[in-house]
Design a protein around this motif. Sequence first.
Motif, PDB file in Angstrom:
ATOM      1  N   ASN A 290       0.818  -1.216   0.000  1.00  0.00           N
ATOM      2  CA  ASN A 290       0.000   0.000   0.000  1.00  0.00           C
ATOM      3  C   ASN A 290       0.853   1.267   0.000  1.00  0.00           C
ATOM      4  OD1 ASN A 290      -2.486   1.438   0.110  1.00  0.00           O
ATOM      5  ND2 ASN A 290      -2.208   1.753   2.305  1.00  0.00           N
ATOM      6  N   ILE A 291       1.917   1.259   0.792  1.00  0.00           N
ATOM      7  CA  ILE A 291       2.795   2.436   0.852  1.00  0.00           C
ATOM      8  C   ILE A 291       3.433   2.696  -0.513  1.00  0.00           C
ATOM      9  CG2 ILE A 291       4.962   3.319   1.818  1.00  0.00           C
ATOM     10  CD1 ILE A 291       4.141   1.945   4.473  1.00  0.00           C
ATOM     11  N   ILE A 292       3.894   1.631  -1.164  1.00  0.00           N
ATOM     12  CA  ILE A 292       4.500   1.781  -2.498  1.00  0.00           C
ATOM     13  C   ILE A 292       3.474   2.332  -3.486  1.00  0.00           C
ATOM     14  CG2 ILE A 292       5.463   0.515  -4.468  1.00  0.00           C
ATOM     15  CD1 ILE A 292       6.712  -1.419  -2.341  1.00  0.00           C
ATOM     16  N   LEU A 293       2.258   1.766  -3.455  1.00  0.00           N
ATOM     17  CA  LEU A 293       1.202   2.220  -4.353  1.00  0.00           C
ATOM     18  C   LEU A 293       0.815   3.676  -4.063  1.00  0.00           C
ATOM     19  CD1 LEU A 293      -1.020  -1.003  -4.337  1.00  0.00           C
ATOM     20  CD2 LEU A 293       0.238  -0.099  -6.296  1.00  0.00           C
ATOM     21  N   ASN A 294       0.769   4.045  -2.773  1.00  0.00           N
ATOM     22  CA  ASN A 294       0.432   5.419  -2.391  1.00  0.00           C
ATOM     23  C   ASN A 294       1.472   6.418  -2.883  1.00  0.00           C
ATOM     24  OD1 ASN A 294      -1.984   4.922  -1.094  1.00  0.00           O
ATOM     25  ND2 ASN A 294      -1.047   4.622   0.909  1.00  0.00           N
ATOM     26  N   VAL A 295       2.737   6.060  -2.725  1.00  0.00           N
ATOM     27  CA  VAL A 295       3.819   6.954  -3.177  1.00  0.00           C
ATOM     28  C   VAL A 295       3.718   7.188  -4.685  1.00  0.00           C
ATOM     29  CG1 VAL A 295       6.320   7.142  -3.485  1.00  0.00           C
ATOM     30  CG2 VAL A 295       5.382   6.401  -1.278  1.00  0.00           C
ATOM     31  N   LEU A 296       3.460   6.103  -5.420  1.00  0.00           N
ATOM     32  CA  LEU A 296       3.302   6.237  -6.876  1.00  0.00           C
ATOM     33  C   LEU A 296       2.080   7.089  -7.222  1.00  0.00           C
ATOM     34  CD1 LEU A 296       4.068   2.566  -8.025  1.00  0.00           C
ATOM     35  CD2 LEU A 296       5.498   4.582  -8.412  1.00  0.00           C
ATOM     36  N   ALA A 297       0.970   6.842  -6.514  1.00  0.00           N
ATOM     37  CA  ALA A 297      -0.271   7.558  -6.804  1.00  0.00           C
ATOM     38  C   ALA A 297      -0.151   9.052  -6.499  1.00  0.00           C
ATOM     39  CB  ALA A 297      -1.416   6.955  -5.988  1.00  0.00           C
ATOM     40  N   VAL A 298       0.514   9.384  -5.384  1.00  0.00           N
ATOM     41  CA  VAL A 298       0.582  10.782  -4.935  1.00  0.00           C
ATOM     42  C   VAL A 298       1.675  11.570  -5.643  1.00  0.00           C
ATOM     43  CG1 VAL A 298       1.085  12.259  -2.937  1.00  0.00           C
ATOM     44  CG2 VAL A 298      -0.471  10.315  -2.685  1.00  0.00           C
ATOM     45  N   PHE A 299       2.863  10.984  -5.757  1.00  0.00           N
ATOM     46  CA  PHE A 299       4.003  11.752  -6.273  1.00  0.00           C
ATOM     47  C   PHE A 299       4.255  11.572  -7.767  1.00  0.00           C
ATOM     48  CE2 PHE A 299       4.882  11.303  -1.716  1.00  0.00           C
ATOM     49  CZ  PHE A 299       5.059  12.637  -1.379  1.00  0.00           C
ATOM     50  N   VAL A 300       3.769  10.453  -8.340  1.00  0.00           N
ATOM     51  CA  VAL A 300       3.963  10.241  -9.783  1.00  0.00           C
ATOM     52  C   VAL A 300       2.688  10.605 -10.545  1.00  0.00           C
ATOM     53  CG1 VAL A 300       4.501   8.563 -11.607  1.00  0.00           C
ATOM     54  CG2 VAL A 300       5.673   8.425  -9.382  1.00  0.00           C
ATOM     55  N   PHE A 301       1.555   9.972 -10.164  1.00  0.00           N
ATOM     56  CA  PHE A 301       0.298  10.215 -10.885  1.00  0.00           C
ATOM     57  C   PHE A 301      -0.471  11.420 -10.335  1.00  0.00           C
ATOM     58  CE2 PHE A 301       1.122   5.623 -11.369  1.00  0.00           C
ATOM     59  CZ  PHE A 301       1.173   5.555 -12.758  1.00  0.00           C
ATOM     60  N   LYS A 302      -0.136  11.840  -9.095  1.00  0.00           N
ATOM     61  CA  LYS A 302      -0.811  12.978  -8.447  1.00  0.00           C
ATOM     62  C   LYS A 302      -2.332  12.809  -8.495  1.00  0.00           C
ATOM     63  CE  LYS A 302       2.981  16.131  -9.578  1.00  0.00           C
ATOM     64  NZ  LYS A 302       3.389  17.375 -10.243  1.00  0.00           N
ATOM     65  N   SER A 303      -2.776  11.602  -8.142  1.00  0.00           N
ATOM     66  CA  SER A 303      -4.192  11.244  -8.296  1.00  0.00           C
ATOM     67  C   SER A 303      -4.750  10.607  -7.024  1.00  0.00           C
ATOM     68  CB  SER A 303      -4.357  10.269  -9.469  1.00  0.00           C
ATOM     69  OG  SER A 303      -5.641   9.688  -9.473  1.00  0.00           O
ATOM     70  N   LEU A 304      -5.830  11.170  -6.500  1.00  0.00           N
ATOM     71  CA  LEU A 304      -6.504  10.581  -5.342  1.00  0.00           C
ATOM     72  C   LEU A 304      -7.245   9.304  -5.729  1.00  0.00           C
ATOM     73  CD1 LEU A 304      -7.986  13.790  -3.636  1.00  0.00           C
ATOM     74  CD2 LEU A 304      -5.964  12.498  -2.948  1.00  0.00           C
ATOM     75  N   VAL A 305      -7.698   9.201  -6.966  1.00  0.00           N
ATOM     76  CA  VAL A 305      -8.368   7.987  -7.449  1.00  0.00           C
ATOM     77  C   VAL A 305      -7.379   6.822  -7.453  1.00  0.00           C
ATOM     78  CG1 VAL A 305      -9.583   6.894  -9.387  1.00  0.00           C
ATOM     79  CG2 VAL A 305     -10.010   9.297  -8.843  1.00  0.00           C
ATOM     80  N   ALA A 306      -6.156   7.074  -7.857  1.00  0.00           N
ATOM     81  CA  ALA A 306      -5.121   6.033  -7.866  1.00  0.00           C
ATOM     82  C   ALA A 306      -4.829   5.551  -6.448  1.00  0.00           C
ATOM     83  CB  ALA A 306      -3.848   6.567  -8.526  1.00  0.00           C
ATOM     84  N   VAL A 307      -4.895   6.459  -5.465  1.00  0.00           N
ATOM     85  CA  VAL A 307      -4.718   6.073  -4.067  1.00  0.00           C
ATOM     86  C   VAL A 307      -5.811   5.077  -3.660  1.00  0.00           C
ATOM     87  CG1 VAL A 307      -4.683   6.884  -1.669  1.00  0.00           C
ATOM     88  CG2 VAL A 307      -3.623   8.260  -3.456  1.00  0.00           C
TER      89      VAL A 307
END
Length: 447
Positions: free
Chosen positions: A384-401
């Motif tokens: 989850n932490i890895i996915l969150n980092v990618l979602a927030v800092f790479v995709f900048k998307s709350l949906v991806a989170v």
Amino acid sequence: MLGRLKNISKEKNLSSLMANVSVAFLGLVSFMLLTRQLGKELFGEWVLFITLATFVDLLRFGLTRTSSVRLLSGADDQKQKNILGSTFKINLKLLGVLTFLCWGAHVALLIFNLEINNGYRLFLFYYPFLALANLSWNNAMSLFQADQNFRRMMVVRLSNVGLFCLFLILNQWWLKLGLLEIVWVNIAVNAVSGIWCSAKNWDGLTYLKHAKRNVEKELVNFGKYSMGTLISSSLLKSSDTFIIGMSPFLGSAGIAMYAIPLKLTDLLGIPLHSFAMTAYPRMSKKSIEGDLGGVKKIFYSYVGIITLLFFPVALVSFVFAEYMVLFLGGNEYIDSLPLLTLIFRVFTVYIILLPIDRFTGVLLDSINKPKLNLYKVLVMTFANIILNVLAVFVFKSLVAVAMGTVLFTVMGIFLGFYYLKREIQIQSRQIVSESVLFLKNLKTHLG
């Protein structure tokens, strides 16, 4: 008919559910009032503060809660005093360590003039006060759960949640106080519940003299795994908030927006928490007695019935997601409504998966395999932490989170069943047959 209704009202699953629903309803009202009293930035800071506080509370009480409930189940009066006194002593020590760490970090921030989200600053300064205020009533929860006394649990929780809600109602229409005053009132209402539990000898404070080193050791040896499991479980959700709070792109406003669909998801998960609280002591008792067949039977019934109940709830939530989000957040979030609706619809998939994932963990703890449950949750947490980092800092998307939440839950289900098949030969196909049998004998279960 009246006798049947009386029996149903005393049924422990329903008592637990009513306790949690009552507290959650007031929590929902408080949440709605806060979204309307604080702007997005300030509300985001409040969410970050309270999420961090909840997370660290799990660290404190996770060390003793699960193990003390297991030991208190069926213990005599003297043993209860030993366990309660020992848990209180352990939690006092933890409070001292956490106070030193929080205030030390706060001083370091001031000295080096470091810039961080204000929600983190609020936590570092105010959490030790909150931790002292909620120590006694949190410790008493172990006794209530072991005794299956959910009515008492409900009354104690309502004493602080209800008072806080009452304050927020007054604040909405009359007081108009700000964020810092709200934090202090939250600390005060927790202290009221704590003092009450101490006066009633429910928390273990007066039993400190009965604390025994061997009991403390037993609690910690079991609890170190369950604590890790609880902390990791909390990180599965709270890491979303923590990582969003670190983002210069999303920040406090992003936390505020994400908190609304997340709150709705937590509300839908209340019945699951209630049933897990009743299932754990029952499965633990069967496990201690050596009745693994009985343990598996309880597991199959709970997983099947609750998953069946969650399907229509998730479906209705998916269809009416837009209205639910607007109702909770208010007009402040109307410009973000399409985004928040989409996030909540992703979470409805998570809701369907949650019962299976949760009960595999409860069963591992019940058969005295907390280490395996810890491994399961750790894998999910790191994913989850890895996915969150990618979602927030790479995709900048709350949906991806939110999508990451679904992915790590699927991982947890597969890993949980892998461990259970290896340890006690759990067969997933029996979930359906045992659930059907439970429904056929429903009248018997209700007395």
